[in-house]
Design an enzyme around this catalytic site. Structure first.
Site, PDB file in Angstrom:
ATOM      1  N   CYS A  13       0.662  -0.807  -0.081  1.00 33.39           N
ATOM      2  CA  CYS A  13       0.148   0.202   0.031  1.00 33.39           C
ATOM      3  C   CYS A  13       0.860   1.268  -0.446  1.00 33.39           C
ATOM      4  O   CYS A  13       0.459   2.433  -0.281  1.00 33.39           O
ATOM      5  CB  CYS A  13      -0.950  -0.026   1.561  1.00 33.39           C
ATOM      6  N   CYS A  53      -1.002  -5.751   6.446  1.00 29.92           N
ATOM      7  CA  CYS A  53      -0.897  -3.946   7.901  1.00 29.92           C
ATOM      8  C   CYS A  53       0.084  -3.977   8.565  1.00 29.92           C
ATOM      9  O   CYS A  53       0.852  -3.605   8.875  1.00 29.92           O
ATOM     10  CB  CYS A  53      -1.998  -3.235   8.025  1.00 29.92           C
TER      11      CYS A  53
HETATM   12 FE1  FES Z   1      -1.257   0.475   4.017  1.00 34.08          FE
HETATM   13 FE2  FES Z   1      -2.289  -0.633   6.603  1.00 34.08          FE
HETATM   14  S1  FES Z   1      -3.630   0.111   3.666  1.00 34.08           S
HETATM   15  S2  FES Z   1      -0.729  -0.271   6.207  1.00 34.08           S
END
Ligand code: FES
Length: 151
Positions: free
Chosen positions: A34, A103
């Site tokens: 992400c 995450c």
């Molecule tokens: Fe990036 Fe959770 S979406 S750490």
């Protein structure tokens, strides 16, 4: 409910947030999935992590897992901190939705990176592979040799 009460609690009231000016080790890692980033600071005395702080530019699950991870390594030995897996952190939070598991990896890697930085700064020898999960950014144990494409 999508998120457990513990996740919501650690997200809304994260423990050990902040910066540490006199940290013995600082780990900064990024999440390849992400793009979020996490910084973890540790203070070490006689092999024990006596204090820990973190900052993140990440989602709620990253905040909750980091908060829980700091609680789980505070007062513990370095070896215990290195043994902390993202799975253990997720279990301590009573689970995360499957699409948020990545995450929690950020927290585990940040702890390891902070310990590695502590070892580097204090001239403590270690096996680099011990810090490598195979796809992390915290060491280069699996880097392809620079001359690999010239053969
Ligand atoms: Fe990036 Fe959770 S979406 S750490």
């Amino acid at each position: 409910m999508l998120y457990s009460e513990k996740v919501m609690d650690h997200f809304q009231h994260p423990r050990n947030v902040g910066k540490m000016d006199d940290a013995d080790g600082i780990g900064e890692v990024g999440n390849a999935v992400c793009g979020d980033i996490m910084k973890m600071y540790i203070k070490v005395r006689d092999g024990i992590i006596v204090d820990v702080k973190f900052n993140t530019f990440g989602c709620g699950s990253a905040i909750a897992t980091s908060s829980m991870a700091t609680e789980m390594i505070k007062g513990k030995s370095i070896d215990e901190a290195l043994a902390l897996s993202n799975k253990a952190v997720v279990e301590a939070l009573d689970g995360l939705p499957a699409h948020k598991i990545h995450c929690s990896v950020l927290a585990e890697e940040a702890v390891k990176a902070a310990v590695k930085d502590y070892y580097d700064k204090h001239g403590i020898a270690y096996d680099p592979e011990q810090f490598c999960s195979g796809d992390c950014a915290c060491c280069h144990a699996h880097d392809v040799p620079a001359d690999a494409d010239q053969k």
